[in-house]
Write an enzyme that holds these catalytic residues in place. Sequence first.
Site, PDB file in Angstrom:
ATOM      1  N   LYS A  58      29.933   8.702  24.324  1.00  0.00           N
ATOM      2  CA  LYS A  58      29.251   8.924  23.030  1.00  0.00           C
ATOM      3  C   LYS A  58      28.741   7.500  22.543  1.00  0.00           C
ATOM      4  O   LYS A  58      27.475   7.663  22.195  1.00  0.00           O
ATOM      5  CB  LYS A  58      29.961   9.641  22.074  1.00  0.00           C
ATOM      6  CG  LYS A  58      29.930  11.135  22.135  1.00  0.00           C
ATOM      7  CD  LYS A  58      30.789  11.673  23.230  1.00  0.00           C
ATOM      8  CE  LYS A  58      30.052  12.527  24.407  1.00  0.00           C
ATOM      9  NZ  LYS A  58      30.986  12.903  25.396  1.00  0.00           N
ATOM     10  N   ILE A 194      29.740  16.042  32.502  1.00  0.00           N
ATOM     11  CA  ILE A 194      29.794  14.664  32.575  1.00  0.00           C
ATOM     12  C   ILE A 194      28.310  14.347  33.374  1.00  0.00           C
ATOM     13  O   ILE A 194      27.731  13.328  33.055  1.00  0.00           O
ATOM     14  CB  ILE A 194      30.684  14.207  33.452  1.00  0.00           C
ATOM     15  CG1 ILE A 194      32.216  14.476  33.016  1.00  0.00           C
ATOM     16  CG2 ILE A 194      30.805  12.627  34.112  1.00  0.00           C
ATOM     17  CD1 ILE A 194      33.397  13.893  33.557  1.00  0.00           C
ATOM     18  N   GLU A 213      23.566  20.198  42.351  1.00  0.00           N
ATOM     19  CA  GLU A 213      24.432  20.914  41.865  1.00  0.00           C
ATOM     20  C   GLU A 213      24.778  22.255  42.748  1.00  0.00           C
ATOM     21  O   GLU A 213      23.878  22.905  43.330  1.00  0.00           O
ATOM     22  CB  GLU A 213      23.803  21.564  40.340  1.00  0.00           C
ATOM     23  CG  GLU A 213      24.625  22.777  39.992  1.00  0.00           C
ATOM     24  CD  GLU A 213      26.278  22.732  39.793  1.00  0.00           C
ATOM     25  OE1 GLU A 213      26.694  21.510  39.091  1.00  0.00           O
ATOM     26  OE2 GLU A 213      27.219  23.581  40.014  1.00  0.00           O
ATOM     27  N   HIS A 453      19.439  23.138   1.178  1.00  0.00           N
ATOM     28  CA  HIS A 453      17.906  23.139   1.503  1.00  0.00           C
ATOM     29  C   HIS A 453      17.535  21.745   1.223  1.00  0.00           C
ATOM     30  O   HIS A 453      17.526  21.214   0.111  1.00  0.00           O
ATOM     31  CB  HIS A 453      17.111  24.237   0.940  1.00  0.00           C
ATOM     32  CG  HIS A 453      15.706  23.831   1.425  1.00  0.00           C
ATOM     33  ND1 HIS A 453      15.115  24.418   2.499  1.00  0.00           N
ATOM     34  CD2 HIS A 453      14.672  23.454   0.971  1.00  0.00           C
ATOM     35  CE1 HIS A 453      13.899  24.099   2.725  1.00  0.00           C
ATOM     36  NE2 HIS A 453      13.474  23.529   1.425  1.00  0.00           N
TER      37      HIS A 453
END
Length: 474
Positions: A58, A194, A213, A453
Amino acid sequence: MSQAFDVVVIGAGPGGYVAAIRAAQLGFSTACVDDWSNAAGGPAPGGTCTNVGCIPSKALLQSSEHFEHAGHSFAEHGIKVEGISLDLERMVLRKDKVVKQNNDGILFLFKKNKVTFLHGRASFASASAGQYTIDVAGPGGQTLTARHVIIATGSTARALPLAAFDETRVLSNDGALRIAGVPKRLGVIGAGVIGLEMGSVWRRLGAEVTMLEALPTFLAAVDEQIAKEAFKLLTRQGLKISLGVVIKKVDVGDEVTVHYTDSSGADQSASFDRLIVSIGRMPNTEGLKAETVGLAIDERGFITVDGECRTNLANVFAIGDVVRGPMLAHKAEEEGVAVAERIAGQHPHVDFNTVPWVIYTSPEIAWVGQSEQALKASGRPYRAGSFPFMANGRARALGDTAGFVKILADAATDEILGVHMIGPMVSELISEGVVAMEFRASSEDLARICHAHPSLSEATKEAALGVDGRTLNF
Ligand code: FAD
Ligand code: NAI
């Protein structure tokens, strides 16, 4: 000379360290043993998640997103940026610093909660008269005895049988987080979580990313409509994703050449400067000496547990990636807390149906509960409501309007059965769906709640209104 504890936790990943803290909070004398070492050979608690998983990925996703925004999005906001260049070394050092902050944080928490931390590898030595003896090899080497054991030894990356990880050319998640220079051509085998996250990082930094894939369907576990939108948006960004491939051979030299058949069965090959292999993870019980005490392990290598994380051995529990269920840090944590409380005689419960999933691509993908295809397959009547971020004022102000929120609710009772999102900050928005489902809320409950909002969360309210066919702003 051995030290005796009420509870010994093996592994200090998110499952183990949280279990140890909770056990100590409940008044048990608790030790936690972990063998992860930092570059200097010192302890680095936090497991895969902290050292080579959630946290560093991250950190790099954030840095690479800033880099991409500076290069491509700031101009639209009227900000001119000239002469942008990448200091990859600094970016990686920052990531390492974030990791260290987390390692240090866990050591601090152990101290604060009076958990005895030992840096070393734990293995079962014997079991007798309701006591387990555990050897700890390494700098903190000694023998421990425990009345209760919690095993939280996590998982490791699965390698291709054809190409072992060398972390130079063929990279696991570990090597993928510390490539020394941006590769011109990056191959990724496995377009799962990943692959998509790390592929996004290196694409944003300038790599040409090709993903191979095996499955014919992109993100097969994700709600089909969300997966379709994700495929469209991610390929538009430049990720080249080939589905339905079969890897035949991998040649590793100065470059890596992957030979495979494509979805039509035709032979293909592609050469890369680096290859990330992200084809799933395997439970880790290496070095535990499970056989010494007769701990049951299933044919796939997972420690066998029941719904309460009890193993076949009295007072021995196992949690997190090393047992069945999703391989997620927060799932491991919840199991860790639940087991500590169970040892204390409490009756906690972990509901896998309300464990959220997030893929931190841009846009982010998040979901909880059942997908539309799963509901169709089970024959359960449902109603669906959705709302696009394009019609959300905050998303327009952010300049981040891709994606939508979709809510699925039982046709008869209106109970929310699934919440699916793709869009800005949906990693945060999904929690509202989790809370709603935990409280068995109806879509009408969500629709009647006042949302600030302008906020992205209004898209969730509007999707809930949409279940009854009455969105207001679309
Ligand atoms: P681990 O975190 O694997 O920890 C196990 C620990 O036990 C390790 O430190 C290991 O060295 C130690 N150990 C093993 N055997 C012994 C022994 N015999 N003696 C002493 N110590 C031992 N999940 C999310 O929820 N969100 C994310 O964003 C996310 N991102 C990820 C990104 C990547 C690249 C990867 C690889 C994973 C990611 N995950 C994410 C998954 C998450 O990291 C795992 O689900 C989580 O770490 C599992 O926790 P755990 O405690 O079961 O095991
Ligand atoms: P994954 O299961 O998400 O994806 C692996 C992919 O590789 C699948 O799509 C699979 O079909 C494909 N595959 C398997 N064998 C293959 C082959 N031989 N050739 C080509 N493709 C093949 O596993 P991944 O990405 O390795 O991640 C492991 C786990 O770590 C995840 O399932 C998740 O539990 C956790 N994780 C969670 C994150 C998050 O929460 N944001 C981030 C990263 C990892």
